[in-house]
Design a protein around this motif. Structure first.
Motif, PDB file in Angstrom:
ATOM      1  N   VAL A 574       6.243  -3.106  -1.675  1.00 37.98           N
ATOM      2  CA  VAL A 574       5.519  -3.794  -2.735  1.00 37.98           C
ATOM      3  C   VAL A 574       6.440  -4.681  -3.565  1.00 37.98           C
ATOM      4  O   VAL A 574       7.539  -4.288  -3.938  1.00 37.98           O
ATOM      5  N   GLU A 575       5.968  -5.908  -3.849  1.00 32.58           N
ATOM      6  CA  GLU A 575       6.642  -6.800  -4.785  1.00 32.58           C
ATOM      7  C   GLU A 575       5.626  -7.306  -5.791  1.00 32.58           C
ATOM      8  O   GLU A 575       4.418  -7.338  -5.525  1.00 32.58           O
ATOM      9  N   LEU A 576       6.106  -7.712  -6.962  1.00 33.68           N
ATOM     10  CA  LEU A 576       5.208  -8.251  -7.976  1.00 33.68           C
ATOM     11  C   LEU A 576       4.680  -9.602  -7.535  1.00 33.68           C
ATOM     12  O   LEU A 576       5.351 -10.364  -6.853  1.00 33.68           O
ATOM     13  N   SER A 577       3.450  -9.919  -7.939  1.00 32.71           N
ATOM     14  CA  SER A 577       2.859 -11.207  -7.570  1.00 32.71           C
ATOM     15  C   SER A 577       1.753 -11.540  -8.561  1.00 32.71           C
ATOM     16  O   SER A 577       1.494 -10.796  -9.501  1.00 32.71           O
ATOM     17  N   SER A 578       1.059 -12.651  -8.307  1.00 31.59           N
ATOM     18  CA  SER A 578      -0.083 -13.030  -9.141  1.00 31.59           C
ATOM     19  C   SER A 578      -1.347 -12.392  -8.588  1.00 31.59           C
ATOM     20  O   SER A 578      -1.349 -11.819  -7.496  1.00 31.59           O
ATOM     21  N   ILE A 579      -2.458 -12.537  -9.322  1.00 35.55           N
ATOM     22  CA  ILE A 579      -3.728 -11.956  -8.883  1.00 35.55           C
ATOM     23  C   ILE A 579      -4.180 -12.576  -7.564  1.00 35.55           C
ATOM     24  O   ILE A 579      -4.758 -11.895  -6.714  1.00 35.55           O
ATOM     25  N   LYS A 580      -3.885 -13.860  -7.342  1.00 34.98           N
ATOM     26  CA  LYS A 580      -4.323 -14.493  -6.097  1.00 34.98           C
ATOM     27  C   LYS A 580      -3.637 -13.848  -4.899  1.00 34.98           C
ATOM     28  O   LYS A 580      -4.287 -13.536  -3.895  1.00 34.98           O
ATOM     29  N   LEU A 581      -2.343 -13.631  -4.988  1.00 30.39           N
ATOM     30  CA  LEU A 581      -1.629 -12.996  -3.880  1.00 30.39           C
ATOM     31  C   LEU A 581      -2.071 -11.545  -3.729  1.00 30.39           C
ATOM     32  O   LEU A 581      -2.134 -11.015  -2.625  1.00 30.39           O
ATOM     33  N   ASP A 582      -2.367 -10.891  -4.863  1.00 28.52           N
ATOM     34  CA  ASP A 582      -2.836  -9.510  -4.806  1.00 28.52           C
ATOM     35  C   ASP A 582      -4.160  -9.436  -4.041  1.00 28.52           C
ATOM     36  O   ASP A 582      -4.368  -8.541  -3.212  1.00 28.52           O
ATOM     37  N   LEU A 583      -5.054 -10.360  -4.308  1.00 28.55           N
ATOM     38  CA  LEU A 583      -6.345 -10.363  -3.621  1.00 28.55           C
ATOM     39  C   LEU A 583      -6.177 -10.715  -2.147  1.00 28.55           C
ATOM     40  O   LEU A 583      -6.897 -10.211  -1.287  1.00 28.55           O
ATOM     41  N   TYR A 584      -5.210 -11.586  -1.845  1.00 25.57           N
ATOM     42  CA  TYR A 584      -5.003 -12.002  -0.461  1.00 25.57           C
ATOM     43  C   TYR A 584      -4.518 -10.847   0.417  1.00 25.57           C
ATOM     44  O   TYR A 584      -4.763 -10.829   1.626  1.00 25.57           O
ATOM     45  N   ARG A 585      -3.859  -9.870  -0.179  1.00 30.67           N
ATOM     46  CA  ARG A 585      -3.344  -8.749   0.605  1.00 30.67           C
ATOM     47  C   ARG A 585      -4.432  -7.744   0.956  1.00 30.67           C
ATOM     48  O   ARG A 585      -4.206  -6.826   1.735  1.00 30.67           O
ATOM     49  N   ARG A 586      -5.618  -7.909   0.396  1.00 33.79           N
ATOM     50  CA  ARG A 586      -6.651  -6.886   0.552  1.00 33.79           C
ATOM     51  C   ARG A 586      -7.262  -6.898   1.945  1.00 33.79           C
ATOM     52  O   ARG A 586      -7.066  -7.828   2.718  1.00 33.79           O
ATOM     53  N   ASP A 587      -8.034  -5.848   2.227  1.00 30.47           N
ATOM     54  CA  ASP A 587      -8.482  -5.633   3.601  1.00 30.47           C
ATOM     55  C   ASP A 587      -9.473  -6.672   4.098  1.00 30.47           C
ATOM     56  O   ASP A 587      -9.289  -7.273   5.150  1.00 30.47           O
ATOM     57  N   PHE A 588     -10.542  -6.928   3.298  1.00 31.64           N
ATOM     58  CA  PHE A 588     -11.608  -7.811   3.762  1.00 31.64           C
ATOM     59  C   PHE A 588     -12.026  -8.756   2.645  1.00 31.64           C
ATOM     60  O   PHE A 588     -11.825  -8.471   1.466  1.00 31.64           O
ATOM     61  N   THR A 589     -12.618  -9.858   3.024  1.00 36.03           N
ATOM     62  CA  THR A 589     -13.004 -10.856   2.020  1.00 36.03           C
ATOM     63  C   THR A 589     -13.975 -10.278   1.005  1.00 36.03           C
ATOM     64  O   THR A 589     -13.914 -10.615  -0.175  1.00 36.03           O
ATOM     65  N   ILE A 590     -14.884  -9.397   1.435  1.00 34.56           N
ATOM     66  CA  ILE A 590     -15.879  -8.865   0.501  1.00 34.56           C
ATOM     67  C   ILE A 590     -15.236  -8.004  -0.573  1.00 34.56           C
ATOM     68  O   ILE A 590     -15.876  -7.719  -1.592  1.00 34.56           O
ATOM     69  N   ASN A 591     -13.984  -7.591  -0.355  1.00 35.59           N
ATOM     70  CA  ASN A 591     -13.270  -6.786  -1.350  1.00 35.59           C
ATOM     71  C   ASN A 591     -12.177  -7.581  -2.052  1.00 35.59           C
ATOM     72  O   ASN A 591     -11.338  -7.003  -2.744  1.00 35.59           O
ATOM     73  N   ALA A 592     -12.160  -8.896  -1.875  1.00 33.83           N
ATOM     74  CA  ALA A 592     -11.064  -9.727  -2.387  1.00 33.83           C
ATOM     75  C   ALA A 592     -11.499 -10.590  -3.561  1.00 33.83           C
ATOM     76  O   ALA A 592     -11.051 -11.711  -3.721  1.00 33.83           O
ATOM     77  N   MET A 593     -12.377 -10.047  -4.396  1.00 35.12           N
ATOM     78  CA  MET A 593     -12.801 -10.754  -5.608  1.00 35.12           C
ATOM     79  C   MET A 593     -12.381  -9.953  -6.835  1.00 35.12           C
ATOM     80  O   MET A 593     -12.175  -8.737  -6.746  1.00 35.12           O
ATOM     81  N   ALA A 594     -12.250 -10.646  -7.945  1.00 35.16           N
ATOM     82  CA  ALA A 594     -11.814  -9.988  -9.181  1.00 35.16           C
ATOM     83  C   ALA A 594     -12.705 -10.421 -10.339  1.00 35.16           C
ATOM     84  O   ALA A 594     -13.269 -11.522 -10.335  1.00 35.16           O
ATOM     85  N   LEU A 595     -12.804  -9.548 -11.329  1.00 32.26           N
ATOM     86  CA  LEU A 595     -13.592  -9.827 -12.532  1.00 32.26           C
ATOM     87  C   LEU A 595     -12.650  -9.798 -13.722  1.00 32.26           C
ATOM     88  O   LEU A 595     -12.016  -8.766 -13.997  1.00 32.26           O
ATOM     89  N   GLN A 596     -12.520 -10.928 -14.407  1.00 28.13           N
ATOM     90  CA  GLN A 596     -11.624 -10.997 -15.562  1.00 28.13           C
ATOM     91  C   GLN A 596     -12.179 -10.158 -16.705  1.00 28.13           C
ATOM     92  O   GLN A 596     -13.380 -10.176 -16.984  1.00 28.13           O
ATOM     93  N   LEU A 597     -11.265  -9.425 -17.399  1.00 27.71           N
ATOM     94  CA  LEU A 597     -11.694  -8.523 -18.469  1.00 27.71           C
ATOM     95  C   LEU A 597     -11.136  -8.892 -19.838  1.00 27.71           C
ATOM     96  O   LEU A 597     -11.611  -8.350 -20.846  1.00 27.71           O
TER      97      LEU A 597
END
Length: 895
Positions: A574-597
């Motif tokens: 694991v290395e630090l990254s931005s939210i975009k890279l974090d989402l890109y590492r995920r398993d499937f596109t349907i799980n690669a979205m984020a909700l800002q809080l």
């Protein structure tokens, strides 16, 4: 009875076609389905007078019509009440029409259809062929029909056949002066005034780079020849396209005119149940206001207007491409040499010779530098690019428009588009090519391509906030806002991610909350606990934390990270990254979205990879081509999601799964994640479809390679699994306090191992590093249940106490496994009796009662209570006194 008719609001071509049709059907009557254009009515009254008989519709008994001849239309809803004749028994339908084909066209017993400028032209051809003579008046009427529908032979729909027909009519002495009299006229004073009003209401729209003018006008009185005003305004303003919506006497009429091929007036009119040609069309608008009609018209523009082809101007050529048997190492060298990021891949066989298109190489996919470099990192450089190329790519022709190109590159995020002509790769269009085009045309904003999910974040926030309010309860929304506020104070950005966001968009509740922090996840988790209470567990290696709130609610917190894998099937680093890279590492596109809080952006949906479209299309897709190489457990997760959510694994993703299986990645992996995913599959309400899908992908050989009979889904295998499912369902329906705890995954695993010795189960446990205690429990339950299943086949116990003794060592999981493998219904009945009745049997006497009876405490108590239980099970004793007497009779009291 035979009837010749045409469309409502009949024009000169309709009139001419009806009169010509009567030359072919002399025993048929002519009848208009409704009104005619004013100029047609004038022509009939002034010129034809009583020389042709037109029977009024009200004088025709529609049920007696046996043959219906329809000219100048094929639309049921354009022939008025004559459409009722189509329901007559054995009705014969003859159609003569020159309009373009549509999906709503009637099917006739006789059809004379031709792509010419007027239906009158078709009849001219028929009359000539049949050598049927026509009079001067009939020649003039036919000429009037052709001239009217072709704009005096100037419309784009005019064909050589129309000119030949006019030449023949002139040979038959057609009178051009009469034709001219009824086709050209000066505007009246009222029409001049209306022309001025039209100019005031005209609005311009730019649709796909094409200027469209729309007129929207309300008139108190009916204006019969409003189309003349439309034509005159079009000429005055030199317009290519003009659409007029006019409300007159409670009805709305659409008049459509176009002089360019990109805008088909007929197609747009058909959206309003109208008809016509590419250059001229009309419709009567029903059941909507003028404003609603205008909105629908604009939507129709966006749907149908085709801009000019531009791909031929934009493409880069010659295209650098590689055959699919090229190695990844060779592909990477080419990408580096030419400093490009992606290459089209061609079929390995065939020729690129343009003269032999039947053997030309097909474009089969695309390989990117990112994929080749990562594959080389995993020592996969010797593999062919076909194993890891992206195969689900779209191609375009040289006629593709800018809208087509934008749709693929912007909306579908395809970085390179192969341009193909006659099976040959002509060149490619890249993101850079599109950007250059847009930079050189700053006024062009491809907003019309955007779906709601592609709009700017401010608009997305509004919609997602409504969804949040409608789906989540107030307490949970307050929790999300608190998380955002704590992140803000900590100087971080917090996002809800993964399945929570996916299920929120599906309007389903999911309280498994995963939070990703751009910053330090561990620091954030500790600050959150300070704010809300509870406790936190941290994992320094992965920079993650597990928060447990005072009410027991759990939150997983991670630092935005980029995972990389040292070798195929390894655990991630694991290395630090931005939210975009974090989402890109995920398993499937349907799980690669984020909700800002965070408070200022609360509720904003982040979707970098067009994930919402995959969610809408119910597709399981990976984000990169080496996803399964790096983590084979994702294959099991894809199958689980597919069956649980009733989705479909995308074709390209399925190809990647089969490629990973071919590489024997599972055979190399002892990754505990694989067993974890298998557990979750077995824990589903109905895991059987997922288990069958595992077999479809040939995964049994890796999951339980020692089970030679079970490497495929055979009848016995399915029977055991089905019985296990039924046993679990039955057990859950009992709602007994003691029955609450079962672990379905254990039951299904035992069922799969049902025909194999315990040593195979031991190998499975060792392979996937199952804790020894759990493994021992599984093996013990298997041995006990297998022995019982065989023993009970020969002789079933007759006493309840014997049933109790046999089944007591089995856990709930073991009992249900026994039901699954039982070959006799009697065994299932005994298990049911034990679970629902016998197992809870206890004596009324207890240790205190035995002491009061004079028995000293000790080991004897256990034997005494056991005998009492058996006596109660076998109905030997029923009451407290019966039990007291039983003990006194069987055990000697000490003085």
């Amino acid at each position: 009875m035979k009837v010749i008719t045409t469309h409502l609001n009949a024009d000169f071509d309709s009139l001419a076609a009806m009169i010509a049709a009567q030359k072919l059907y002399p025993d048929a009557v002519m009848s208009f389905p409704g009104s005619q254009e004013k100029s047609v009515r004038s022509f009939i009254s002034e010129t034809l007078q009583y020389r042709y008989e037109f029977v009024k519709l009200k004088h025709i008994n529609l049920s007696e019509v046996r043959t219906l001849i329809v000219v100048d239309t094929r639309q049921r809803d354009r022939i008025g009440d004559f459409a009722k004749c189509l329901n007559n028994p054995n009705i014969v339908l003859h159609l003569y029409d020159h309009h373009p084909n549509t999906t709503n066209d009637l099917a006739g017993d006789v059809e004379i259809i031709g792509q010419v400028g007027a239906t009158a032209t078709l009849f001219c051809q028929i009359l000539q062929k049949k050598h049927i003579e026509i009079s001067q008046e009939e020649a003039t009427i036919l000429g009037l029909g052709i001239y009217a529908d072709t704009g005096s032979l100037t419309h784009l729909t005019t064909t050589p056949e129309d000119l030949h027909a006019v030449a023949w009519l002139l040979e038959k002495d057609a009178q051009l002066d009469v034709i001219s009299q009824f086709l050209s006229s000066d505007l009246t004073a009222r029409q001049v005034a209306l022309l001025h009003e039209v100019g005031k209401t005209a609005q311009s729209y730019i649709i796909s780079g094409i200027k469209i003018v729309v007129i929207s006008l309300t008139l108190q009185e009916y204006e019969d020849d409003f189309s003349i005003i439309v034509r005159r305004f079009m000429i005055m303003e030199n317009l290519d396209c003009l659409f007029a919506l006019v409300s007159m006497e409670g009805r709305i009429y659409l008049i459509a005119r176009s002089r360019i091929s990109e805008v088909n007036a007929g197609t747009i009119a058909r959206d309003f149940s109208g008809g016509g040609h590419a250059t001229a069309a009309s419709a009567t608008v029903h059941d909507m206001s003028l404003i609603e009609a205008q909105e629908k018209l604009i939507r129709s523009f966006h749907r149908h207007i085709q801009p000019q082809a531009i791909a031929a101007e934009m493409l880069s050529q010659p295209a650098i491409a590689i055959p699919e048997d090229t190695t990844i190492l060779e592909a990477n060298k080419l990408l580096t040499r030419y400093n490009i990021t992606a290459l089209p891949v061609l079929s390995a066989k065939g020729s690129a010779d343009r003269q032999q298109p039947e053997t030309a190489q097909r474009v089969t996919g695309m390989i990117s530098r990112r994929v080749t470099e990562k594959a080389i990192h995993h020592n996969l450089g010797a593999f062919p690019v076909s194993d890891y190329m992206t195969s689900d790519i779209e191609m375009l022709s040289l006629n593709a428009t800018l809208a087509d190109i934008e749709a693929l590159i912007i909306e579908h995020r395809q970085r390179l588009i192969p341009i193909v002509h006659e099976g040959h790769l002509e060149g490619v269009i890249t993101r850079t090519d599109l950007l250059n085009m847009l930079v050189n045309d700053p006024g062009h904003i491809p907003r019309d391509l955007m779906h709601e999910t592609d709009l700017p974040s401010r608009e997305k926030t509004k919609n997602i906030l409504q969804l949040i309010s409608a789906t989540l309860d107030r307490k949970f929304i307050v929790l999300l806002r608190t998380i955002g506020e704590v992140a803000e104070v900590s100087g971080f950005k917090a996002y809800a991610v993964g399945g929570f966001v996916r299920d929120l968009l599906l309007k389903q509740k999911n309280l498994d909350l995963d939070i990703v922090v751009e910053g330090d996840g561990i620091v954030f988790a500790k600050n959150l606990v300070k704010q809300l209470g509870g406790r936190v567990k941290t994992h320094e290696r992965f920079i993650t934390a597990h928060v447990i709130l005072p009410d027991g609610f759990k939150i997983d917190v991670a630092t935005a990270r980029l995972e990389y894998y040292e070798y195929p099937a390894a655990l991630p680093t694991v290395e630090l990254s931005s939210i975009k890279l974090d989402l890109y590492r995920r398993d499937f596109t349907i799980n690669a979205m984020a909700l800002q809080l965070n408070p200022s952006q609360f509720g904003t949906l982040i979707d970098f990879f067009n994930c919402q479209n995959d969610l809408k299309d119910k597709l399981i897709k990976v984000l990169h081509n080496l996803s399964f190489v790096e983590d084979p457990s994702r294959i099991l997760r894809a199958i689980r999601f597919e069956k649980r959510m009733d989705f479909k694994i995308a074709k390209h993703t399925e190809r990647l799964i089969r490629g990973a299986v071919k590489m024997d990645l599972f055979d190399k992996s002892t990754n505990p994640r694989i067993f974890s995913e298998l557990q979750q599959i077995f824990a589903e309400e109905n895991p059987i479809p997922a288990i069958k899908r595992l077999a479809d992908f040939n995964l049994f050989q890796f999951l339980w390679p020692d089970l030679k009979p079970n490497l495929k889904v055979d009848r016995r295998f399915m029977h055991i699994l089905t019985q296990a499912q039924r046993a679990i369902s039955w057990f859950r329906l009992l709602y007994l306090e003691k029955n609450k705890k079962i672990k379905p995954w254990r039951i299904y695993l035992l069922a799969i191992m049902g025909r194999s010795p315990a040593s195979r189960l031991q190998s499975f446990c060792e392979r996937f590093q199952i804790p020894q205690k759990m493994c021992d429990e599984l093996i013990q339950q298997k041995l006990l249940a297998d022995e019982l299943a065989n023993q009970l086949l020969d002789q079933a116990p007759t006493k309840n106490s014997e049933i109790y003794r046999l089944f007591a060592p089995l856990s709930n999981d073991g009992l249900l496994y026994l039901m699954a493998i039982a070959r006799k219904n009697e065994i299932k009945r005994l298990v049911s009796l034990y679970v629902t009745s016998l197992r809870t049997t206890q004596p009324l006497l207890n240790g205190q009662d035995l002491q009061e009876l004079g028995y000293p405490p000790g080991e004897a108590f256990k034997k005494m209570l056991s005998m009492l239980t058996n006596a109660r099970l076998d109905d030997v004793v029923h009451s407290w006194n019966d039990e007291k007497e039983f003990i006194l009779n069987h055990f000697h009291q000490e003085n």
